[in-house]
Design an enzyme around this catalytic site. Structure first.
Site: not given
Length: 490
Positions: A194, A388
């Site tokens: 991220e 995720e």
């Protein structure tokens, strides 16, 4: 004979789970490991999820004091769930579910305690060899993340983290060690987890401390740190191809899918701006250059990013092979100042009245996952990997050791149905790794009680409990999903 269900998922689709070293390993002072930026993050039981600035705020005195503390009671990521010692037991449970892949990160300060050493820590090197050898024995392929919010604390305190260009060379050295030692175990890698989160939580993502930012300010420091991470990511992507032939490097984006709250043109413009910014981080790593609209936006903020002449070529030469992302929720955007806002994955968005919300305010939107898959595949034309996805919830351990979590099964079932539709639409999807397949320490609040796993860990927010593992109802359901390659979602 009954009709056999036909799976929409392709042959070779990878099913598994995803973990981060800082949330699962523990062993913060074992085997020569140095302190990471996560080891000084305190338990936050009463945080206003809508006040993100206060939620992620750090100060230099606070960090220095935390670094001296030796008690892990209020620093949950120091203990994790003791994966450092219990990984054989946990991998056996993952193998029982049928995992084909497990996403893990390599803790930078476990290999280089301060990040500045010229030679890696032998005990840290040996630990990951043991981990990957056990995974190989169980038939589980590692998907290795090189940077998952785990930079050495020393680099934050001494150099203000990734704002200092010298960190690039230290990270490249760390990655070279990882390829040399562990390239034999897998062909799937990710550079930065991220990477876009630097703007949302600068300290955990990039080691940025406000008091050390100088005239450029914290926001300017974030953009400078991001640039250094983009350059580093491109360099280690090129290095991977040279050192581990056939290996593939992916980027990793927080997919913050945003709809306009209304069809008012101003809401459309506000939504477009938010979407363009979210996608720009992957744009740089896929296309090898900054989007012009984003450069203009940075310029209008009065921020100047220091770039070296060679950076343009480095970005072009180090583009990724696939695009991975996290997806938990969607949100809407509006220019209405009175619109109700609700928290998500370290972000705030305007509440969508058509969606339900988790206890933590995250809005559940399975259809948004299909939307996101189609959007990303159309934009990048590269294979996608959902690395995720999951539901944080409070689970109850019954007297007989059972945990009934129908809400989690329903969450995944609905998301898998939408994944199947996206594949039918023509999206090339490599695999799926659920977030926290075993209960772990929450990334943002450092809670244990916000549980994601198919496996329950007997530990509370302050570290009390037996650490025994228990299979939840969702454990058996996910096992069936994997056995049938997604054909049986009942």
């Amino acid at each position: 004979m009954g009709n056999k269900k036909v799976t929409p998922f392709p042959q070779g689709f990878l099913w598994g789970g995803a973990l981060a070293a800082n949330q699962v390993e523990g062993g913060w002072n074992k085997g020569g490991k140095g302190l990471s930026v996560q080891d000084v993050q305190a338990y936050k039981p009463h945080v206003d999820q809508k006040n993100l600035a206060a939620h992620v705020k750090v100060s230099l005195p606070q960090l220095l004091e935390a670094a001296k503390e030796t008690d892990d009671t209020y620093f949950p990521k120091r203990r994790g769930v003791d994966f450092y010692h219990r990984y054989p037991q946990d991998l056996a449970l993952f193998a029982e579910m049928g995992f084909q892949v497990l996403r893990v990160s390599i803790s930078w300060p476990r290999l280089y305690p301060t990040g500045m050493e010229t030679q890696p820590n032998p005990e840290g090197i040996a630990f990951y060899h043991r981990l990957f050898q056990e995974m190989r024995k169980r038939g589980i392929k590692p998907l290795i993340t090189l940077a998952h919010y785990e930079m050495p604390l020393a680099l934050a305190l001494e150099w203000n983290g990734w704002t200092d260009r010298r960190v690039i060379d230290l990270f490249v050295r760390f990655c070279e060690t990882c390829y040399k030692e562990y390239g034999q175990y897998t062909d799937l890698w990710l550079s930065f987890n991220e990477i876009d989160s630097c703007i949302r939580h600068p300290f955990t993502t990039a080691g940025i401390i406000p008091e050390l930012c100088g005239e450029e300010g914290e926001l300017g420091a974030c953009y400078q740190a991001l640039h250094h991470q983009f350059v580093a990511a491109a360099m280690v992507t090129k290095m991977l191809r040279e050192m581990v032939p056939g290996a593939k490097m992916g980027c990793m984006l927080t997919k913050l899918t945003t709809y306009p709250r209304t069809c008012a043109p101003d809401d459309m413009i506000a939504t477009q701006a938010r979407e363009l910014e979210n996608l720009s981080y992957a744009d740089i790593m896929v296309f090898g250059e900054y989007p012009r609209l984003i450069l203009r936006r940075i310029e209008k903020k009065g921020i100047t990013i220091r770039m070296e002449p060679e950076d343009e070529g480095i970005l072009r030469e180090g583009t990724v092979d696939y695009v991975s992302f996290s997806y938990y929720m969607s949100m809407t955007e509006s220019v209405d100042p009175n619109a109700e806002r609700t928290p998500g994955n370290t972000v705030l968005g305007v509440k969508n009245p058509y969606l339900e919300s988790s206890e933590w305010g995250w809005q559940v939107d399975p259809v948004g996952l299909r939307y996101s898959l189609v959007e990303l595949y159309d934009r990048y034309k590269k294979p996608l990997f959902i690395v995720e996805n999951g539901l944080g919830a409070r689970d109850t351990l019954e007297a007989d050791g059972s945990i009934h979590d129908p809400y989690r099964i329903e969450y995944f079932r609905r998301h898998f149905e939408e994944m199947a539709k996206a594949i039918d639409d023509g999206v090339e999807l490599i695999g799926f790794t659920s977030w926290g397949p075993i209960d772990i320490i929450s990334a943002s609040s450092n809670q244990m009680s916000k549980r994601y796993g198919f496996i329950y860990v007997d530990q509370d927010d302050l570290g009390k409990g037996s650490l025994e593992r228990y299979r939840k109802d969702s454990f058996y359901w996910y096992k069936k999903v994997i056995e049938t390659n997604g054909a049986d979602l009942d």
